[in-house]
Design a protein around this motif. Structure first.
Motif, short mmCIF file in Angstrom:
data_model
loop_
_atom_site.label_atom_id
_atom_site.label_comp_id
_atom_site.label_asym_id
_atom_site.label_seq_id
_atom_site.Cartn_x
_atom_site.Cartn_y
_atom_site.Cartn_z
N LEU A 250 13.68 -38.41 4.74
CA LEU A 250 14.34 -38.66 6.01
C LEU A 250 15.02 -37.39 6.50
N LYS A 251 15.51 -36.59 5.54
CA LYS A 251 16.26 -35.40 5.93
C LYS A 251 16.08 -34.31 4.87
N THR A 252 15.93 -33.09 5.33
CA THR A 252 15.80 -31.94 4.42
C THR A 252 17.03 -31.06 4.59
N LEU B 270 17.56 -29.75 -0.83
CA LEU B 270 17.82 -31.16 -1.11
C LEU B 270 17.12 -32.05 -0.09
N PHE B 271 16.83 -33.26 -0.53
CA PHE B 271 16.18 -34.21 0.37
C PHE B 271 16.89 -35.55 0.31
N ILE B 272 17.00 -36.18 1.46
CA ILE B 272 17.44 -37.57 1.48
C ILE B 272 16.19 -38.40 1.74
N PRO B 273 15.82 -39.26 0.79
CA PRO B 273 14.59 -40.04 0.95
C PRO B 273 14.71 -41.03 2.10
N SER B 274 13.59 -41.52 2.55
CA SER B 274 13.64 -42.51 3.63
C SER B 274 13.64 -43.93 3.08
N LYS B 275 13.26 -44.07 1.81
CA LYS B 275 13.23 -45.41 1.21
C LYS B 275 13.94 -45.39 -0.14
N ALA B 276 14.67 -46.47 -0.39
CA ALA B 276 15.34 -46.55 -1.69
C ALA B 276 14.32 -46.84 -2.78
N LEU C 192 25.22 -31.96 -11.52
CA LEU C 192 25.14 -31.35 -10.19
C LEU C 192 25.32 -32.35 -9.06
N MET C 193 25.27 -33.63 -9.37
CA MET C 193 25.38 -34.64 -8.33
C MET C 193 26.17 -35.82 -8.88
N PRO C 194 27.12 -36.34 -8.13
CA PRO C 194 27.84 -37.52 -8.64
C PRO C 194 26.92 -38.75 -8.61
N LEU C 195 27.29 -39.75 -9.38
CA LEU C 195 26.46 -40.96 -9.48
C LEU C 195 26.21 -41.58 -8.11
N TYR C 196 27.20 -41.55 -7.25
CA TYR C 196 27.03 -42.23 -5.96
C TYR C 196 26.11 -41.46 -5.01
N MET C 197 25.66 -40.29 -5.44
CA MET C 197 24.65 -39.58 -4.64
C MET C 197 23.35 -39.46 -5.44
N ARG C 198 23.12 -40.45 -6.30
CA ARG C 198 21.93 -40.38 -7.15
C ARG C 198 20.63 -40.46 -6.36
N PHE C 199 20.70 -40.86 -5.10
CA PHE C 199 19.48 -40.96 -4.29
C PHE C 199 19.01 -39.59 -3.78
N VAL C 200 19.87 -38.58 -3.82
CA VAL C 200 19.50 -37.26 -3.31
C VAL C 200 18.53 -36.59 -4.29
N LYS C 201 17.42 -36.10 -3.76
CA LYS C 201 16.43 -35.41 -4.61
C LYS C 201 16.45 -33.93 -4.27
N GLY C 202 15.98 -33.11 -5.19
CA GLY C 202 15.87 -31.70 -4.83
C GLY C 202 16.02 -30.76 -6.01
N VAL C 203 16.14 -29.49 -5.68
CA VAL C 203 16.28 -28.48 -6.73
C VAL C 203 17.48 -27.60 -6.43
N VAL C 204 18.09 -27.14 -7.52
CA VAL C 204 19.15 -26.14 -7.43
C VAL C 204 18.69 -24.97 -8.29
N LYS D 192 29.80 -31.71 -0.60
CA LYS D 192 30.34 -31.46 0.75
C LYS D 192 29.20 -31.30 1.76
N LYS D 193 28.16 -30.60 1.32
CA LYS D 193 27.04 -30.35 2.23
C LYS D 193 26.32 -31.66 2.59
N VAL D 194 26.10 -32.50 1.58
CA VAL D 194 25.43 -33.78 1.86
C VAL D 194 26.28 -34.60 2.82
N ILE D 195 27.58 -34.65 2.56
CA ILE D 195 28.46 -35.44 3.43
C ILE D 195 28.47 -34.88 4.85
N SER D 196 28.52 -33.55 4.97
CA SER D 196 28.58 -33.00 6.33
C SER D 196 27.24 -33.22 7.05
#
Ligand code: ADP
Ligand code: MG
Length: 649
Positions: A279-281, A296-302, A331-343, A372-376
């Motif tokens: 959904l978002k890159t 990072l990516f926010i998927p479009s489907k859970a 690198l990611m809190p549990l509540y952002m477990r849906f975020v995919k990507g690489v660091v 912070k970046k995901v939230i913004s």
């Protein structure tokens, strides 16, 4: 040119480290190849950099690559590169001694231990790069030539405490490291590292995004082709093909404007195993005391496993394009477990272990920035791409809301991007800000009601007076709502108030006062009836009182301000936790005709057994209306039947 072979002793600490390597402290030996390829990649980077300032090197550094060469008969594996190479002094300095302070510390620690066995996760933090070759080889030969020099150096060691140095020849600048492999059937060798597929898999796993081609010559059987281009039967010949094993597609290192949408999508699908487009890159660069890049990516489907217990996170960690680990929890809190990507970090050690990551300050700082970046990004999306944002919210809102109570630092920002159903939303989700904007004058609380489904809460009797008087109520139906709503003290100065708890006081001061007085009067009127009903329901409720929140229904159940809600109770039970049964308060509508009818019955015959049945019916109705299960459904339905045929007195 002198042909003398010089024998040198390794530095004492190096000897000990070699000893450890030979007796293999790592359970995962495959990583030796990752270490060598990363050294080669560094050497190619260094050459590229030096060419910028040294015109003599202009000719060098064409066709940068890393080549794996296998000699099955001799059981050797050679890693060639045409990078910067090393001078004789550099070989002594870099390969003969341990310069890195971390490794020194590690050796001191080893010495202070009585036994030689250290847990592998402790060892993981120390850079042992080049020496890891001795896990799989019993002899290592290196031929290297420094860019800009003509003389090459040959280094060799059997890991026995000494190494030899002699002059050698090499056509181009660069380094070749030959491993004389331990027999693959020996006890401490896991794989045959002269096998094509073993090597291909290891390269794919750890070094796929290394920026230089990692090549290998492979044998393929190919038939000859006839004039029409069709294969001729029985004409198969063995041919050698040079193939590239890695994709090199570290698209996070390329300038943002160079990467197409399709490339991002393809990359996302590759790392996430998702069929849908993201959904978002999100691209991100961290600079300063340390460097890292993130894609990072926010998927479009859970995904199906979003609520499984194991709490997998979707972030892969790389160090300078070399894969370190999947599912990097730090690198990611549990509540952002849906975020995919690489660091991809420029500064961490390749050998960093999961245990060490937890305490690593740099990792903690990166995590903070990612969050912070995901939230913004989400905040921007909410503002400018509301439709997409609501899609996101529908898939992942339930997960993001966990952050409201887990991540205090970002609580306000998370509340700001949360959406809710409400009694005035008319099917549309609203934000807390929408709610605040239409609060009634003098309203100092945000009203909410929790429950299992939107249908039950929408029809709940608890809402009656709020509806009638035009107060909006948030309808919270996710299990997680129960938790966050109790952990948030306030939003912009307004506290949260459940309409199913405490007494319902709405309206301005005058209205409240009038309401209170009317209720007091009724209470005097009904006092002994209420006591009688309480006695009948002693097991079920802690109090029976008159209500100011009901305008149509005869009864409802409410909690004291600090009580657990029935939903919370069920949730804890589902998680196998002991929960004391909380008794609730039965509230009755003083203006309902049932009340005057009961009063008549009671006045006529205070010990009429029908009073107990009616009390139970009022209690049961209240349970049903809020969607709670009836403790004795058979009794309830029998009483209803009796009512219908008129056999109750
Ligand atoms: P690190 O890579 O963390 O420095 P290593 O043990 O892997 O530690 O390597 C030690 C040093 O040896 C490197 O820093 C580099 O200077 C040198 N070296 C190793 N491999 C190569 C190579 N292929 N080309 C040039 N120099 C190399
Ligand atoms: Mg290295």
């Amino acid at each position: 040119m002198s042909q003398t072979v010089e024998r040198h002793e390794f530095q004492a600490e190096t000897k000990e480290l070699l000893e450890l390597m030979i007796h293999s402290i790592y359970s995962n030996k495959d990583i030796f190849l990752r270490e060598l390829i990363s050294n080669s990649s560094d050497a190619l980077d260094k050459l590229k950099f030096e060419k910028l300032t040294n015109p003599d090197l202009a000719a060098a550094g064409e066709d940068s690559h890393i080549l794996l060469e296998v000699d099955k008969a001799a059981s050797t594996l050679t890693i060639h590169d045409n990078g910067i190479g090393m001078s004789r002094e550099e070989v002594v300095q870099h390969i003969g001694t341990i310069a890195k302070s971390g490794t020194k510390e590690f050796m001191t620690m080893m010495k202070n231990r009585e036994q030689q066995a250290l847990p592998p996760e402790l060892i993981g933090q120390f850079g042992v790069g080049f020496y890891s070759t001795f896990m799989v080889a019993d002899k290592v030969t290196m031929v290297t030539r420094r860019a800009g020099e003509t003389q090459a150096t040959r280094w060799e060691s059997g890991g026995d405490g000494t190494y030899t140095l002699e002059e050698a020849k090499r056509d181009t600048q660069g380094t070749s490291i030959t491993l004389h492999l331990k027999p693959s059937d020996s006890e401490d060798a896991l794989h045959d590292y002269a096998d094509e597929w073993t090597l291909r898999n290891i390269v794919k796993k750890y070094s796929d995004f290394v920026a230089y081609p990692i090549q290998m010559d492979v044998e393929r059987k190919k038939p000859e082709l006839d004039a029409e281009g069709k294969p001729v039967e029985g004409s198969e010949k063995t041919v050698i093909e040079r193939i590239t094993l890695n994709s090199m597609k570290a698209i996070w290192t390329r300038p943002e404007s160079d990467v197409t949408e399709e490339e991002y999508q393809e990359f996302y699908k590759h790392i996430s195993h998702d069929w849908n487009n993201p959904l978002k890159t999100i691209r991100m660069k961290i600079e300063g005391t340390f460097e890292a890049q993130a894609l990072l990516f926010i998927p479009s489907k859970a995904p199906m496993d979003l609520f499984y217990q194991d709490g997998k996170r979707g972030i892969q960690l790389y160090v300078k394009r070399v894969f370190i680990m999947d599912d990097c929890k730090d690198l990611m809190p549990l509540y952002m477990r849906f975020v995919k990507g690489v660091v991809d970090s420029e500064d961490l050690s390749l050998n960093i272990s999961r245990e060490i990551l937890q305490q690593n300050r740099q990792i903690q700082a990166i995590k903070k920035r990612l969050v912070k970046k995901v939230i913004s990004t989400l905040t921007d999306m909410r503002r400018t791409e509301k439709e997409d944002y609501l899609k996101f919210w529908g898939e992942f809102g339930r997960v993001l809301k966990e952050g409201i109570y887990e991540d205090h630092e970002n609580q306000e920002a998370l509340l700001d991007i949360s959406f809710f159903h409400s009694t005035r939303g008319e099917g549309e989700l609203i934000t807390l800000r929408d709610y605040m904007d239409r609060m009634k004058p003098g309203q100092d609380q945000i009203y909410y009601l929790t429950g299992d489904t939107l249908k039950t809460v929408e029809n709940s009797p608890h809402l009656e007076v709020f509806r009638d008087k035009g107060y909006e109520v948030l309808l919270l139906t996710d299990p997680v709502d129960e938790i966050w709503v109790q952990s948030v003290m306030e939003f912009e100065g307004k506290s949260f108030q459940s309409v199913a708890k405490g007494t319902a006081e709405v309206g301005d001061a005058e209205e409240k006062k009038a309401e209170e007085e009317a209720l007091k009067e009724k209470e005097q009127q009904y006092q002994s009836l209420l006591e009688c009903l309480k006695a009948k329901l002693d097991e079920q409720v802690k109090e029976v009182r008159l209500s100011s929140r009901l305008t149509q229904s005869p009864s409802c159940l409410v909690g004291s301000p600090s009580d657990m809600t029935p939903q919370m109770e069920m949730m804890l039970k589902a998680m196998n936790q002991e929960v004391p049964k909380t008794k609730r308060i039965l509230e009755l509508n003083p203006n309902h005709p049932i009340m005057s009818r009961l009063q008549e019955l009671y006045s006529a015959k205070a010990d009429d057994p029908a009073l107990g049945d009616y009390a139970y019916l009022l209690y049961g109705q209240a349970l049903l209306a809020e969607g709670s299960p009836l403790p004795e459904p058979a009794r309830f339905s029998r009483l209803i039947s009796n009512l219908m045929v008129g056999t109750m007195q």
